[in-house]
Design a protein around this motif. Sequence first.
Motif, mmCIF file in Angstrom:
data_model
loop_
_atom_site.group_PDB
_atom_site.id
_atom_site.type_symbol
_atom_site.label_atom_id
_atom_site.label_comp_id
_atom_site.label_asym_id
_atom_site.label_seq_id
_atom_site.Cartn_x
_atom_site.Cartn_y
_atom_site.Cartn_z
ATOM 1 N N UNK A 1 0.850 -1.181 0.000
ATOM 2 C CA UNK A 1 0.000 0.000 0.000
ATOM 3 C C UNK A 1 0.893 1.240 0.000
ATOM 4 N N UNK A 2 0.807 2.056 -1.062
ATOM 5 C CA UNK A 2 1.679 3.225 -1.132
ATOM 6 C C UNK A 2 1.241 4.382 -0.241
ATOM 7 N N UNK A 3 0.026 4.292 0.327
ATOM 8 C CA UNK A 3 -0.506 5.394 1.130
ATOM 9 C C UNK A 3 -0.907 4.878 2.503
ATOM 10 N N UNK A 4 -0.543 5.642 3.519
ATOM 11 C CA UNK A 4 -1.066 5.366 4.854
ATOM 12 C C UNK A 4 -1.722 6.647 5.361
ATOM 13 N N UNK A 5 -2.799 6.482 6.117
ATOM 14 C CA UNK A 5 -3.577 7.626 6.592
ATOM 15 C C UNK A 5 -3.668 7.552 8.106
ATOM 16 N N UNK A 6 -3.325 8.651 8.754
ATOM 17 C CA UNK A 6 -3.443 8.735 10.210
ATOM 18 C C UNK A 6 -3.892 10.144 10.558
ATOM 19 N N UNK A 7 -4.996 10.245 11.277
ATOM 20 C CA UNK A 7 -5.530 11.554 11.688
ATOM 21 C C UNK A 7 -5.716 12.502 10.509
ATOM 22 N N UNK A 8 -6.295 12.024 9.435
ATOM 23 C CA UNK A 8 -6.557 12.788 8.208
ATOM 24 C C UNK A 8 -5.294 13.299 7.518
ATOM 25 N N UNK A 9 -4.131 12.764 7.874
ATOM 26 C CA UNK A 9 -2.880 13.099 7.189
ATOM 27 C C UNK A 9 -2.449 11.874 6.405
ATOM 28 N N UNK A 10 -2.139 12.091 5.130
ATOM 29 C CA UNK A 10 -1.768 11.005 4.233
ATOM 30 C C UNK A 10 -0.251 10.995 4.050
ATOM 31 N N UNK A 11 0.316 9.813 4.152
ATOM 32 C CA UNK A 11 1.752 9.610 3.962
ATOM 33 C C UNK A 11 1.928 8.780 2.694
ATOM 34 N N UNK A 12 2.732 9.280 1.758
ATOM 35 C CA UNK A 12 2.951 8.605 0.492
ATOM 36 C C UNK A 12 4.291 7.881 0.539
ATOM 37 N N UNK A 13 4.238 6.629 0.979
ATOM 38 C CA UNK A 13 5.436 5.838 1.211
ATOM 39 C C UNK A 13 6.186 5.481 -0.068
#
Length: 77
Positions: free
Chosen positions: A1-13
């Motif tokens: 999964x290239x994206x992780x979401x935490x507290x409405x913030x998206x991280x593009x791994x």
Amino acid sequence: MPISIKNQTCHFDSLPGSPQRPASELTIITDPDKAMSAVEINGDRVYITEAEAEALTVAGATDGRKHLKATDSGSAI
């Protein structure tokens, strides 16, 4: 999964430096040539699954996808 979401913030791994963006700043698009959903970050296009697209919309991203039909011009379907 290239994206992780935490507290409405998206991280593009999958991108160099793993950029972060608030979901509210993102728009999910459809790439008609690949018949896939994507998000553009820093000029890069990150292709995502429909499950990731749904998760982004729940987190606050704008859903700009176009549902392609076999009769649409340029449709890969």
